[in-house]
Design an enzyme around this catalytic site. Structure first.
Site, mmCIF file in Angstrom:
data_model
loop_
_atom_site.group_PDB
_atom_site.id
_atom_site.type_symbol
_atom_site.label_atom_id
_atom_site.label_comp_id
_atom_site.label_asym_id
_atom_site.label_seq_id
_atom_site.Cartn_x
_atom_site.Cartn_y
_atom_site.Cartn_z
ATOM 1 N N SER A 2 45.164 32.778 35.660
ATOM 2 C CA SER A 2 45.734 31.749 36.521
ATOM 3 C C SER A 2 47.092 31.339 35.971
ATOM 4 O O SER A 2 47.345 31.462 34.766
ATOM 5 C CB SER A 2 44.779 30.557 36.527
ATOM 6 O OG SER A 2 45.462 29.391 36.900
ATOM 7 N N SER A 3 47.944 30.794 36.846
ATOM 8 C CA SER A 3 49.280 30.385 36.388
ATOM 9 C C SER A 3 49.222 29.172 35.456
ATOM 10 O O SER A 3 50.221 28.835 34.833
ATOM 11 C CB SER A 3 50.177 30.085 37.587
ATOM 12 O OG SER A 3 49.609 29.054 38.350
ATOM 13 N N CYS A 4 48.049 28.527 35.352
ATOM 14 C CA CYS A 4 47.948 27.362 34.454
ATOM 15 C C CYS A 4 47.938 27.766 32.981
ATOM 16 O O CYS A 4 47.914 26.913 32.105
ATOM 17 C CB CYS A 4 46.738 26.508 34.797
ATOM 18 S SG CYS A 4 45.211 27.311 34.368
ATOM 19 N N TYR B 249 40.232 25.013 30.571
ATOM 20 C CA TYR B 249 40.197 26.155 31.497
ATOM 21 C C TYR B 249 41.318 27.141 31.148
ATOM 22 O O TYR B 249 41.099 28.361 31.073
ATOM 23 C CB TYR B 249 40.374 25.604 32.912
ATOM 24 C CG TYR B 249 40.498 26.620 34.011
ATOM 25 C CD1 TYR B 249 39.386 27.311 34.471
ATOM 26 C CD2 TYR B 249 41.733 26.878 34.623
ATOM 27 C CE1 TYR B 249 39.499 28.230 35.504
ATOM 28 C CE2 TYR B 249 41.857 27.792 35.650
ATOM 29 C CZ TYR B 249 40.736 28.460 36.094
ATOM 30 O OH TYR B 249 40.847 29.372 37.115
ATOM 31 N N LYS C 156 41.279 31.092 29.936
ATOM 32 C CA LYS C 156 41.995 32.170 30.640
ATOM 33 C C LYS C 156 42.928 32.921 29.688
ATOM 34 O O LYS C 156 43.067 34.146 29.781
ATOM 35 C CB LYS C 156 42.782 31.600 31.827
ATOM 36 C CG LYS C 156 41.892 31.130 32.963
ATOM 37 C CD LYS C 156 41.174 32.309 33.571
ATOM 38 C CE LYS C 156 40.323 31.960 34.754
ATOM 39 N NZ LYS C 156 39.526 33.113 35.213
ATOM 40 N N HIS D 252 41.435 22.474 45.834
ATOM 41 C CA HIS D 252 42.856 22.600 45.500
ATOM 42 C C HIS D 252 43.717 21.983 46.623
ATOM 43 O O HIS D 252 43.195 21.602 47.667
ATOM 44 C CB HIS D 252 43.212 24.076 45.326
ATOM 45 C CG HIS D 252 42.584 24.699 44.107
ATOM 46 N ND1 HIS D 252 41.736 25.774 44.167
ATOM 47 C CD2 HIS D 252 42.679 24.378 42.792
ATOM 48 C CE1 HIS D 252 41.340 26.096 42.946
ATOM 49 N NE2 HIS D 252 41.894 25.268 42.096
HETATM 50 N N1 LIG Z 1 41.606 29.817 43.955
HETATM 51 C C1 LIG Z 1 42.815 29.773 43.403
HETATM 52 O O1 LIG Z 1 43.732 29.097 43.885
HETATM 53 C C2 LIG Z 1 43.095 30.575 42.166
HETATM 54 C C3 LIG Z 1 44.371 30.472 41.622
HETATM 55 C C4 LIG Z 1 44.664 31.175 40.471
HETATM 56 C C5 LIG Z 1 43.695 31.974 39.902
HETATM 57 N N2 LIG Z 1 42.465 32.071 40.439
HETATM 58 C C6 LIG Z 1 41.480 32.923 39.747
HETATM 59 O O2 LIG Z 1 40.864 33.840 40.623
HETATM 60 C C7 LIG Z 1 39.518 34.063 40.206
HETATM 61 C C8 LIG Z 1 38.574 33.844 41.363
HETATM 62 O O3 LIG Z 1 38.762 32.538 41.878
HETATM 63 P P1 LIG Z 1 38.150 32.078 43.286
HETATM 64 O O4 LIG Z 1 39.077 31.096 43.846
HETATM 65 O O5 LIG Z 1 37.731 33.272 44.064
HETATM 66 O O6 LIG Z 1 36.860 31.284 42.781
HETATM 67 P P2 LIG Z 1 35.487 31.044 43.567
HETATM 68 O O7 LIG Z 1 35.695 31.100 45.026
HETATM 69 O O8 LIG Z 1 34.872 29.828 42.965
HETATM 70 O O9 LIG Z 1 34.632 32.326 43.152
HETATM 71 C C9 LIG Z 1 34.168 32.531 41.864
HETATM 72 C C10 LIG Z 1 32.889 33.315 41.964
HETATM 73 O O10 LIG Z 1 32.416 33.559 40.646
HETATM 74 C C11 LIG Z 1 31.001 33.343 40.640
HETATM 75 N N3 LIG Z 1 30.554 32.954 39.322
HETATM 76 C C12 LIG Z 1 30.952 31.882 38.594
HETATM 77 N N4 LIG Z 1 30.282 31.832 37.432
HETATM 78 C C13 LIG Z 1 29.432 32.895 37.431
HETATM 79 C C14 LIG Z 1 28.471 33.365 36.524
HETATM 80 N N5 LIG Z 1 28.240 32.731 35.364
HETATM 81 N N6 LIG Z 1 27.771 34.478 36.832
HETATM 82 C C15 LIG Z 1 27.991 35.114 38.007
HETATM 83 N N7 LIG Z 1 28.887 34.723 38.915
HETATM 84 C C16 LIG Z 1 29.603 33.612 38.631
HETATM 85 C C17 LIG Z 1 30.799 32.230 41.630
HETATM 86 O O11 LIG Z 1 29.455 32.190 42.063
HETATM 87 P P3 LIG Z 1 28.750 30.761 42.320
HETATM 88 O O12 LIG Z 1 29.633 30.049 43.298
HETATM 89 O O13 LIG Z 1 27.416 31.121 42.837
HETATM 90 O O14 LIG Z 1 28.734 30.080 40.973
HETATM 91 C C18 LIG Z 1 31.778 32.600 42.729
HETATM 92 O O15 LIG Z 1 31.215 33.474 43.658
HETATM 93 C C19 LIG Z 1 39.272 33.117 39.035
HETATM 94 O O16 LIG Z 1 39.417 33.819 37.840
HETATM 95 C C20 LIG Z 1 40.371 32.099 39.149
HETATM 96 O O17 LIG Z 1 40.739 31.611 37.896
HETATM 97 C C21 LIG Z 1 42.129 31.395 41.579
#
Ligand SMILES: NC(=O)c1ccc[n+]([C@@H]2O[C@H](COP(=O)([O-])OP(=O)(O)OC[C@H]3O[C@@H](n4cnc5c(N)ncnc54)[C@H](OP(=O)(O)O)[C@@H]3O)[C@@H](O)[C@H]2O)c1
Length: 322
Positions: free
Chosen positions: A109-111, A138, A142, A181
């Site tokens: 992530s950009s953070c 967090y 990362k 967000h």
């Molecule tokens: N969204 C943003 O704006 C953003 C920005 C920058 C970077 N990112 C990065 O992109 C990646 C994905 O983000 P996202 O927005 O897609 O998040 P998300 O929608 O919350 O999806 C994360 C997924 O990971 C699963 N998960 C979490 N803990 C787990 C565990 N212990 N075992 C198995 N599955 C697990 C969750 O399942 P459950 O829901 O069932 O726990 C969920 O399906 C992350 O690394 C995040 O840091 C996201």
């Protein structure tokens, strides 16, 4: 020649980014995508992860599973944020090495960049200053993920890569009133204001901080693009100890401009007011995306188009929920 039958594990396939990666891989013709829900495979549990990798032997791994949330969630659950993310990364990277995964892509992530990093933030800004305190646990997790990949590359000759996305939005986003967000929170608030015919919507602060937003299907395309790059090509624009790549649009806009755009897309015609008694946060957060541009990837979806698609998704979710 591309092997469309290779075994690709998408960790976190039900999340916003993971599901977009699955769509992207499926559209490209990949037929052997391994998926497990959190309930089926808890990635923080080393024994479960070990068994899964030993049995399924994935050839490629996308690490899109993480504990993710906005400022409120990060501030309220710091222990869960650092613990879960460290455990997921460590287990997945380690078992990927043990079972000979050919390539892995870790999503950060950009953070990870310092709070006062020069803008736009280049990959080289990593570990040059203090992090934003509200999501430091967090961010540290990362950063550890990037360093895990680099360390396994250095010691064991693995090919583990990392991408650092800017703010993402789109289908599958979390629209929770407190734990979401900026973009999904705005979509929800302007939608609710339209439905209740509210006279105005108040946004926190002056509205002047500038932010960057990337549509999630563009992010998924970037992930597959980076995963598929020949190793020498990836190495041309990264180093052993700065191996991550920024992913964004390279363009930002103010929170007030974003509010007007969201209001327009949603069809809200009331006023937008700024509550200047509330804090503004970092004045600007923009990624330097020159490296990924040089590697042949660029965002395709305009902000207006992306917000329109995200709003359609939000409305269909609302329909399902009612
Ligand atoms: N969204 C943003 O704006 C953003 C920005 C920058 C970077 N990112 C990065 O992109 C990646 C994905 O983000 P996202 O927005 O897609 O998040 P998300 O929608 O919350 O999806 C994360 C997924 O990971 C699963 N998960 C979490 N803990 C787990 C565990 N212990 N075992 C198995 N599955 C697990 C969750 O399942 P459950 O829901 O069932 O726990 C969920 O399906 C992350 O690394 C995040 O840091 C996201």
């Amino acid at each position: 020649m591309t092997d469309f039958n290779k075994r690709i594990f998408v960790a976190g396939h039900r999340g916003m980014v993971g599901s977009a990666i699955v769509r992207q891989l499926t559209d490209k013709g990949y037929t052997n995508i391994l998926m497990r829900t959190h309930a089926e495979l808890d990635l923080t549990d080393q024994a479960q992860v070990r068994r899964f990798f030993a049995e399924e032997k994935p050839q490629e791994v996308y690490v899109a599973a993480a504990k993710v949330g906005g400022i409120h969630a990060n501030n309220t659950y710091p222990a869960e944020f650092i613990y879960s993310n460290l455990m997921v990364e460590a287990n997945v990277v380690h078992e990927s090495w043990r079972t000979g995964v050919a390539r892995l892509l870790f999503l950060g992530s950009s953070c990870i960049y310092p709070r006062l990093a020069a803008q736009p933030m280049s990959e080289d800004a990593l570990l040059t200053g203090k992090l934003e305190p509200t999501n430091e646990p967090y961010a540290i997790a990362k950063i550890a993920g990037i360093k895990l990949c680099e360390s396994y590359n250095r010691q064991y000759g693995c090919d583990f890569r990392s991408v650092m996305p800017t703010n993402l939005y789109g289908p599958g986003d979390n629209y929770h009133p407190e734990n979401s967000h900026v973009m999904p929170a705005m979509l929800r608030r302007f939608h609710d204001a339209k439905v209740s015919e509210a006279e105005s919507v108040v946004i926190w602060g002056t509205g002047s901080p500038k932010r960057e937003f990337l549509y999630v299907d563009d992010m998924a395309a970037a992930c597959v693009h980076v995963m598929d790059l020949p190793r020498e090509r990836y190495a041309e624009h990264t180093t052993v100890t700065t191996s991550h790549l920024n992913v964004g649009t390279g363009e930002d806009l103010s929170i007030l401009e974003l509010a007007h755009l969201v209001a327009e897309v949603v069809g809200y015609q009331g006023k937008i007011r700024c509550d200047t008694s509330k804090p503004d946060g970092t004045p600007r957060k923009l990624l330097d995306v020159s490296r990924i541009h040089q590697l042949g990837w660029r965002a395709q979806v305009t902000l207006r188009e992306g917000i329109q698609r995200a709003y359609e998704d939000f409305c269909s979710e609302q329909l399902v929920a009612t």
